[in-house]
Design a protein around this motif. Structure first.
Motif, PDB file in Angstrom:
ATOM      1  N   PRO A 103      -7.524   9.865 -17.277  1.00  0.00           N
ATOM      2  CA  PRO A 103      -6.758   8.750 -16.648  1.00  0.00           C
ATOM      3  C   PRO A 103      -7.905   7.616 -16.812  1.00  0.00           C
ATOM      4  O   PRO A 103      -9.155   7.488 -15.996  1.00  0.00           O
ATOM      5  N   SER A 104      -7.687   6.485 -17.290  1.00  0.00           N
ATOM      6  CA  SER A 104      -8.415   5.281 -17.370  1.00  0.00           C
ATOM      7  C   SER A 104      -8.282   4.312 -16.380  1.00  0.00           C
ATOM      8  O   SER A 104      -8.967   3.301 -16.054  1.00  0.00           O
ATOM      9  N   HIS A 105      -6.914   4.405 -15.593  1.00  0.00           N
ATOM     10  CA  HIS A 105      -6.624   3.522 -14.405  1.00  0.00           C
ATOM     11  C   HIS A 105      -5.954   4.409 -13.365  1.00  0.00           C
ATOM     12  O   HIS A 105      -5.661   5.419 -13.392  1.00  0.00           O
ATOM     13  N   PRO A 106      -5.695   4.039 -12.210  1.00  0.00           N
ATOM     14  CA  PRO A 106      -5.075   4.862 -11.066  1.00  0.00           C
ATOM     15  C   PRO A 106      -3.499   5.211 -11.779  1.00  0.00           C
ATOM     16  O   PRO A 106      -3.028   4.561 -12.407  1.00  0.00           O
ATOM     17  N   VAL A 107      -3.319   6.606 -11.253  1.00  0.00           N
ATOM     18  CA  VAL A 107      -2.190   7.147 -11.391  1.00  0.00           C
ATOM     19  C   VAL A 107      -1.115   7.030 -10.207  1.00  0.00           C
ATOM     20  O   VAL A 107      -1.484   7.095  -9.041  1.00  0.00           O
ATOM     21  N   LYS A 108      -0.180   6.854 -10.399  1.00  0.00           N
ATOM     22  CA  LYS A 108       0.845   6.668  -9.540  1.00  0.00           C
ATOM     23  C   LYS A 108       1.649   7.818  -9.130  1.00  0.00           C
ATOM     24  O   LYS A 108       2.262   8.681 -10.181  1.00  0.00           O
ATOM     25  N   VAL A 109       1.829   8.452  -7.954  1.00  0.00           N
ATOM     26  CA  VAL A 109       2.651   9.429  -7.273  1.00  0.00           C
ATOM     27  C   VAL A 109       3.612   9.094  -6.828  1.00  0.00           C
ATOM     28  O   VAL A 109       3.542   8.704  -5.465  1.00  0.00           O
ATOM     29  N   VAL A 110       4.792   9.373  -7.229  1.00  0.00           N
ATOM     30  CA  VAL A 110       6.036   8.946  -6.367  1.00  0.00           C
ATOM     31  C   VAL A 110       6.827  10.125  -5.505  1.00  0.00           C
ATOM     32  O   VAL A 110       6.655  11.109  -5.924  1.00  0.00           O
ATOM     33  N   VAL A 111       6.878   9.643  -4.261  1.00  0.00           N
ATOM     34  CA  VAL A 111       7.659  10.494  -3.374  1.00  0.00           C
ATOM     35  C   VAL A 111       8.769   9.953  -2.978  1.00  0.00           C
ATOM     36  O   VAL A 111       8.803   8.783  -2.528  1.00  0.00           O
ATOM     37  N   PRO A 112       9.987  10.622  -3.255  1.00  0.00           N
ATOM     38  CA  PRO A 112      11.213  10.061  -3.203  1.00  0.00           C
ATOM     39  C   PRO A 112      11.942  10.071  -1.748  1.00  0.00           C
ATOM     40  O   PRO A 112      12.797  10.078  -1.660  1.00  0.00           O
ATOM     41  N   GLN A 113      10.830  10.056  -0.650  1.00  0.00           N
ATOM     42  CA  GLN A 113      11.332  10.086   0.602  1.00  0.00           C
ATOM     43  C   GLN A 113      10.445   9.227   1.486  1.00  0.00           C
ATOM     44  O   GLN A 113       9.253   8.885   0.940  1.00  0.00           O
ATOM     45  N   PRO A 114      10.747   8.676   2.691  1.00  0.00           N
ATOM     46  CA  PRO A 114       9.909   7.869   3.421  1.00  0.00           C
ATOM     47  C   PRO A 114       8.609   8.651   3.897  1.00  0.00           C
ATOM     48  O   PRO A 114       8.552   9.635   3.805  1.00  0.00           O
ATOM     49  N   GLY A 163       1.530   9.424 -18.375  1.00  0.00           N
ATOM     50  CA  GLY A 163       0.760  10.339 -17.543  1.00  0.00           C
ATOM     51  C   GLY A 163       0.395   9.288 -16.337  1.00  0.00           C
ATOM     52  O   GLY A 163      -0.399  10.100 -15.371  1.00  0.00           O
ATOM     53  N   TYR A 164       0.738   7.992 -16.092  1.00  0.00           N
ATOM     54  CA  TYR A 164       0.522   7.290 -15.052  1.00  0.00           C
ATOM     55  C   TYR A 164       1.402   7.238 -14.086  1.00  0.00           C
ATOM     56  O   TYR A 164       1.185   6.473 -13.041  1.00  0.00           O
ATOM     57  N   THR A 165       2.675   7.938 -14.022  1.00  0.00           N
ATOM     58  CA  THR A 165       3.723   7.925 -13.162  1.00  0.00           C
ATOM     59  C   THR A 165       3.900   9.416 -12.942  1.00  0.00           C
ATOM     60  O   THR A 165       4.641  10.043 -14.075  1.00  0.00           O
ATOM     61  N   LEU A 166       3.877  10.022 -12.003  1.00  0.00           N
ATOM     62  CA  LEU A 166       4.227  11.407 -11.579  1.00  0.00           C
ATOM     63  C   LEU A 166       5.246  11.335 -10.353  1.00  0.00           C
ATOM     64  O   LEU A 166       5.504  10.624  -9.722  1.00  0.00           O
ATOM     65  N   LEU A 167       5.624  12.592 -10.451  1.00  0.00           N
ATOM     66  CA  LEU A 167       6.964  12.828  -9.599  1.00  0.00           C
ATOM     67  C   LEU A 167       6.286  14.094  -8.590  1.00  0.00           C
ATOM     68  O   LEU A 167       5.785  15.242  -8.767  1.00  0.00           O
ATOM     69  N   THR A 168       6.911  13.594  -7.205  1.00  0.00           N
ATOM     70  CA  THR A 168       6.572  14.870  -6.315  1.00  0.00           C
ATOM     71  C   THR A 168       7.936  15.603  -6.265  1.00  0.00           C
ATOM     72  O   THR A 168       8.911  15.035  -5.719  1.00  0.00           O
ATOM     73  N   GLY A 169       8.091  16.804  -6.772  1.00  0.00           N
ATOM     74  CA  GLY A 169       9.372  17.364  -6.971  1.00  0.00           C
ATOM     75  C   GLY A 169       9.451  18.462  -5.881  1.00  0.00           C
ATOM     76  O   GLY A 169       8.422  19.072  -5.493  1.00  0.00           O
ATOM     77  N   SER A 170      10.597  18.752  -5.288  1.00  0.00           N
ATOM     78  CA  SER A 170      10.882  19.801  -4.480  1.00  0.00           C
ATOM     79  C   SER A 170      12.370  20.431  -4.852  1.00  0.00           C
ATOM     80  O   SER A 170      12.891  19.804  -5.647  1.00  0.00           O
ATOM     81  N   VAL A 171      12.524  21.699  -4.291  1.00  0.00           N
ATOM     82  CA  VAL A 171      13.790  22.194  -4.025  1.00  0.00           C
ATOM     83  C   VAL A 171      14.887  21.388  -4.152  1.00  0.00           C
ATOM     84  O   VAL A 171      16.091  21.533  -4.650  1.00  0.00           O
ATOM     85  N   SER A 172      14.854  20.190  -3.035  1.00  0.00           N
ATOM     86  CA  SER A 172      16.020  19.339  -2.791  1.00  0.00           C
ATOM     87  C   SER A 172      16.378  18.293  -4.073  1.00  0.00           C
ATOM     88  O   SER A 172      17.486  18.107  -4.340  1.00  0.00           O
ATOM     89  N   ASN A 173      15.174  17.587  -4.517  1.00  0.00           N
ATOM     90  CA  ASN A 173      15.632  16.528  -5.623  1.00  0.00           C
ATOM     91  C   ASN A 173      15.656  17.312  -6.920  1.00  0.00           C
ATOM     92  O   ASN A 173      16.386  16.866  -7.593  1.00  0.00           O
ATOM     93  N   LEU A 174      15.182  18.466  -7.100  1.00  0.00           N
ATOM     94  CA  LEU A 174      15.304  19.132  -8.564  1.00  0.00           C
ATOM     95  C   LEU A 174      16.195  20.439  -8.581  1.00  0.00           C
ATOM     96  O   LEU A 174      16.937  20.669  -9.781  1.00  0.00           O
ATOM     97  N   ALA A 175      16.391  21.124  -7.657  1.00  0.00           N
ATOM     98  CA  ALA A 175      17.118  22.319  -7.479  1.00  0.00           C
ATOM     99  C   ALA A 175      18.619  22.067  -6.737  1.00  0.00           C
ATOM    100  O   ALA A 175      19.498  22.622  -7.386  1.00  0.00           O
TER     101      ALA A 175
END
Length: 324
Positions: A28-39, A87-99
């Motif tokens: 990665p040549s610059h910061p990677v964003k990791v999205v959390v779909p909850q507060p 590759g610069y936007t990733l998801l935090t996935g869980s049983v709730s949002n994906l399953a």
């Protein structure tokens, strides 16, 4: 000759300029964003921040957690599904949002299996069923017996319609053949306020969060949702052991990239995440927070998501559990 050389240079610039930034060998040549779909503050957030911190050290670039709550987990998850696959936007996935969401929403704006590339699953957590401390019922079996004799007299909280807390509880009551009244809240903290205050009877929450209230004696613990007992509460039976239903659910958490992310970028991310998940201090941090380190690779993650989507979509629709 100069015109020909200029044309070659311009053509090369156009070709290489069209290659995604992550595919040029500098990722990665610059910061990677990791999205959390909850507060901030919940299980999603804890896992994302721990992994992001360690991945930043491992990859030599910042991994920045960004909370994108809304409509349960839909807003943040859909945001990543439609993000540039670089590759610069990733998801935090869980049983709730994906399953769970594929069964809860008939018109889900994303496809859990088609729109994401699994990177790995780091940890799983069971849920703990709690009751208000003055509820005159001391086991899940007693709760179900009372509910059968007194339909819709008991209430159960959730962190919102369609949340893991809601789906697990509703599936349990369906399988046990009882009717309870669902009281949805905007997040777990509001649910705890009413559970501790005696205004709602029951609440399933992730074991690490529930632990603080149980240890403080503000609530009464009745059962855990995993396939085995939780080491934090070894005396608490599982739902299956309670004898009221054959049911288990653990909320797993991991990272996913948008579909069509370049293979070389996925390879770097998967290799980096595998090293992070294998680190003893990361596993210990998850254990201390009440989790079970699992460190699943991409193929194992894909199989787990596929199996959970099939299992929970069927059960959610059989029980007519809705997110709205």
């Amino acid at each position: 000759m100069h015109k020909l050389l200029l044309a070659v240079v311009l053509l090369a610039a156009a070709v290489f300029g069209a290659v995604p930034a992550g595919a040029q060998g500098t990722y990665p040549s610059h910061p990677v964003k990791v999205v959390v779909p909850q507060p901030p503050g919940g299980g999603f957030d804890f896992v994302a921040r721990l992994l992001a911190d360690r991945m930043g050290r491992q990859m030599g670039q910042s991994f920045v957690v960004e909370n994108k709550p809304g409509s349960g987990t839909l807003v943040g998850t859909d945001f990543v599904a439609k993000a540039a696959p670089d590759g610069y936007t990733l998801l935090t996935g869980s049983v709730s949002n994906l399953a769970l969401n594929p069964g809860l929403y008939r018109n889900l704006p994303y496809d859990s299996l088609r729109d994401f590339e699994p990177l790995g699953i780091a940890v799983s957590y069971s849920y703990t069923l709690m009751a208000r401390k003055d509820l005159p019922l001391n086991s899940l079996k007693e709760v179900v017996a009372y509910a059968k004799a007194n339909p819709r007299k008991l209430t159960y909280a959730s962190a919102g319609a369609g949340s893991g807390q809601h789906v697990l509880a509703a599936a349990l009551w369906h399988l046990a053949g009882v009717e309870l009244v669902h009281v949805p809240y905007r997040g777990a903290q509001a649910a705890y306020q009413d559970l501790i205050g005696g205004r709602v009877d029951l609440f399933f929450d992730l074991a690490p969060t529930a632990r603080g209230q149980i240890d403080a004696g503000t609530v009464k613990a009745l059962a855990v949702s995993g396939s085995a007992r939780n080491p934090m509460h070894p005396d608490l039976p599982t739902i299956t052991e309670s004898g009221v239903a054959q049911l288990d659910l653990e909320s797993w958490f991991g990272w996913f990239a948008p579909a069509k992310t370049p293979p070389e970028v996925l390879e770097k991310l998967r290799a980096g995440l595998a090293k992070v998940m294998a680190a003893p201090d990361v596993a210990e941090a998850f254990r201390k927070a009440g989790g079970k380190p699992v460190a699943l690779g991409a193929a194992e993650t894909r199989a787990l998501v596929q199996g959970d989507v099939q299992r929970w979509t069927r059960l959610i629709r059989e029980a007519d559990i809705r997110a709205d």
